[in-house]
Design a protein around this motif. Structure first.
Motif, PDB file in Angstrom:
ATOM      1  N   TRP A 192       0.825  -1.207   0.000  1.00 33.73           N
ATOM      2  CA  TRP A 192       0.000   0.000   0.000  1.00 33.73           C
ATOM      3  C   TRP A 192       0.859   1.256   0.000  1.00 33.73           C
ATOM      4  O   TRP A 192       0.551   2.237  -0.689  1.00 33.73           O
ATOM      5  CB  TRP A 192      -0.924  -0.007   1.211  1.00 33.73           C
ATOM      6  N   TRP A 214       2.193   1.864  -3.526  1.00 29.74           N
ATOM      7  CA  TRP A 214       1.151   2.362  -4.431  1.00 29.74           C
ATOM      8  C   TRP A 214       0.856   3.826  -4.158  1.00 29.74           C
ATOM      9  O   TRP A 214       0.779   4.644  -5.091  1.00 29.74           O
ATOM     10  CB  TRP A 214      -0.119   1.523  -4.269  1.00 29.74           C
ATOM     11  N   ARG A 250       3.547   6.117  -5.456  1.00 31.55           N
ATOM     12  CA  ARG A 250       3.477   6.303  -6.910  1.00 31.55           C
ATOM     13  C   ARG A 250       2.367   7.276  -7.286  1.00 31.55           C
ATOM     14  O   ARG A 250       2.533   8.097  -8.195  1.00 31.55           O
ATOM     15  CB  ARG A 250       3.264   4.957  -7.607  1.00 31.55           C
ATOM     16  N   THR A 297      -1.537  -7.235  -2.879  1.00 37.32           N
ATOM     17  CA  THR A 297      -0.808  -6.028  -2.497  1.00 37.32           C
ATOM     18  C   THR A 297       0.690  -6.174  -2.731  1.00 37.32           C
ATOM     19  O   THR A 297       1.377  -5.185  -2.992  1.00 37.32           O
ATOM     20  CB  THR A 297      -1.091  -5.659  -1.037  1.00 37.32           C
ATOM     21  N   MET A 341       0.912  -5.385  -6.388  1.00 35.88           N
ATOM     22  CA  MET A 341       0.720  -3.944  -6.520  1.00 35.88           C
ATOM     23  C   MET A 341       1.995  -3.188  -6.159  1.00 35.88           C
ATOM     24  O   MET A 341       2.443  -2.281  -6.874  1.00 35.88           O
ATOM     25  CB  MET A 341      -0.425  -3.525  -5.587  1.00 35.88           C
ATOM     26  N   GLY A 342       2.607  -3.570  -5.039  1.00 37.20           N
ATOM     27  CA  GLY A 342       3.794  -2.882  -4.583  1.00 37.20           C
ATOM     28  C   GLY A 342       4.976  -3.078  -5.504  1.00 37.20           C
ATOM     29  O   GLY A 342       5.712  -2.122  -5.796  1.00 37.20           O
ATOM     30  N   ALA A 356       4.478  -1.044  -8.630  1.00 41.99           N
ATOM     31  CA  ALA A 356       4.689   0.378  -8.361  1.00 41.99           C
ATOM     32  C   ALA A 356       6.178   0.675  -8.205  1.00 41.99           C
ATOM     33  O   ALA A 356       6.690   1.680  -8.730  1.00 41.99           O
ATOM     34  CB  ALA A 356       3.937   0.793  -7.097  1.00 41.99           C
ATOM     35  N   PHE A 406      -5.062   0.304  -8.785  1.00 40.42           N
ATOM     36  CA  PHE A 406      -3.969  -0.285  -8.025  1.00 40.42           C
ATOM     37  C   PHE A 406      -2.917  -0.903  -8.939  1.00 40.42           C
ATOM     38  O   PHE A 406      -1.743  -0.948  -8.588  1.00 40.42           O
ATOM     39  CB  PHE A 406      -4.522  -1.303  -7.036  1.00 40.42           C
TER      40      PHE A 406
END
Length: 441
Positions: free
Chosen positions: A197, A200, A203, A265, A268-269, A272, A335
């Protein structure tokens, strides 16, 4: 989630919870609304607006009667400052169908960020005692929403606070005391969705930031947050599976199996972090200090994307082979730049199983059947729909959230089967999600 209770009887049972008496009536959970909303008093401390008090009907006057004229004056000055903060934001016009909700959400985020006794940039999850802590997840959403509404300095302060809280190994605890000490309020285990998180949200801020003369790039200021978070995600990949090791996630319960919330996540991380590295936004010294070879990020992200599809697709349940989870929205824009194959179809299929009587959704199809709608997960549906170009669907979810605000306009955490707002209000996570959705109309 914040506080978990177990159904002990299908009939009538009374439990004592942090917010007061809880009663079960048939299959529907009954729990109180803790407050209509929250304001700051003349000292900047959070004060709950009592249930039953409407907007504009209550002021947090605390001194002797002869001093209250001064308190009213100071509160008026604070209100003017809040209005100036709203005016600085990139918000929809007053005649926008969700404009009032967006302004209330921004006002509440501002109120919950850095009140008296909290460190600068500390975002409290809510106003009730059990919520007056900093969850990295909620704070990251607040930073992203503040960045998207043009409050870049405030968003940066939130990320700088997370950078101070983060462990040297890149880990985040489930939640922290808001005073900046880095201490935790209880023995909850770390939640390994925090690094994803934070990456993200960073970014988002970098994409929105327009540096003035002499101003540094925000990714330089939070370079350690980026590099340490990326290092943590890489370190937690199990070589045997190519997937992250199990950890508690936003459901906030012990886990011995990998959940979709943690896998999504992590993806996502890493994506990013790879994007920030590709754009040259993070100093080489930060990567080196964290022990990260930035060339590893893009291949690791691509491999994890494939493995998430293989392990969780096509239905994307909380556990491989399980039932649908609201975390499927984490596999979609905003995301990820590109949705994971099948995730949007899975999101739409899952809505019926996650639906609750009042019209919102629960965190997953396997969540307890207590009749309670959760506003963060409902708002996640709105955001995912908006990003997918399903604007009518997004507006329906936003309409629902708008109808279930409290008397002060705050967004509650929960909505009962009969449509009554319940639990803490406002909830920072839901406020941030509404801003991310409405702002992108």
């Amino acid at each position: 989630m914040r506080r978990r209770r177990r159904l002990v009887s299908a009939g009538l049972a009374l439990l004592l919870g942090g917010g007061g008496a809880l009663a079960w009536q048939e299959a529907h959970r009954q729990l109180p609304l803790h407050q209509e909303g929250v304001v700051r008093d003349v000292r900047g401390a959070l004060v709950a607006v009592p249930v039953g008090a409407g907007a504009g009907e209550w002021l947090p006057l605390t001194g002797a009667p002869e001093d209250r004229w001064l308190e009213v004056t100071l509160l008026a000055a604070r209100a003017a400052g809040d209005q100036a903060h709203l005016a600085d934001g990139l918000l929809p016009p007053p005649d926008h169908p969700h404009g009032d909700m967006a302004r209330a959400a921004l006002r509440d985020l501002h109120t919950l960020t850095g009140p008296q006794g909290a460190a600068p940039g500390a975002v409290l999850a809510g106003a009730s005692p059990a919520w007056r802590f900093v969850w990295p997840r909620d704070a990251s959403f607040a930073a992203a929403a503040l960045a998207r509404t043009g409050h870049h300095a405030e968003a940066l302060s939130v990320l700088l606070h997370l950078q101070e809280l983060q462990g040297a190994d890149g880990s985040f605890q489930a939640r922290y005391l808001p005073d900046g000490s880095g201490e935790v309020p209880d023995g909850r285990p770390a939640q390994e969705d925090g690094p994803g998180w934070a990456l993200w949200a960073t970014r988002v801020l970098v994409e929105e930031w327009t540096a003035g003369p002499g101003q540094p790039d925000p990714s330089v200021l939070v370079g350690d947050l980026v590099a340490r978070s990326a290092a943590r995600l890489l370190h937690r990949i199990d070589p045997a599976t190519g997937l992250p090791r199990p950890s508690p996630d936003y459901w906030e319960r012990p886990e011995d199996e990998l959940t979709l919330g943690v896998a999504a996540t992590a993806l996502m991380g890493l994506e990013a972090a790879a994007a920030l590295e590709r754009d040259g936004r993070v100093p080489d010294a930060a990567w080196a200090s964290a022990g990260v070879d930035p060339g590893d990020l893009a291949p690791a992200a691509a491999d994890l994307r494939r493995r998430v599809v293989d392990e969780f697709g096509p239905h994307y349940p909380p556990y491989a082979g399980g039932r649908p989870d609201a975390a499927v929205t984490f596999l979609l824009p905003p995301f990820l730049d590109e949705p994971v194959p099948g995730a949007e179809a899975a999101r739409l299929r899952a809505q019926r199983a996650q639906a609750r009587p009042a019209g919102g959704v629960a965190p997953g199809a396997g969540w307890r059947r207590d009749g309670v709608s959760w506003t963060p997960q409902t708002a996640l549906q709105a955001l995912a729909a908006r990003e997918a170009g399903r604007h009518e669907e997004a507006d329906r979810w936003l309409d629902w959230l708008d109808r279930h605000r409290t008397a002060t306009g705050a967004l509650p955490e929960k909505v009962l089967h009969d449509g009554s707002p319940a639990a803490v209000a406002p909830l920072a996570w839901t406020a941030a999600l509404v801003l991310l959705t409405v702002e992108r109309r």
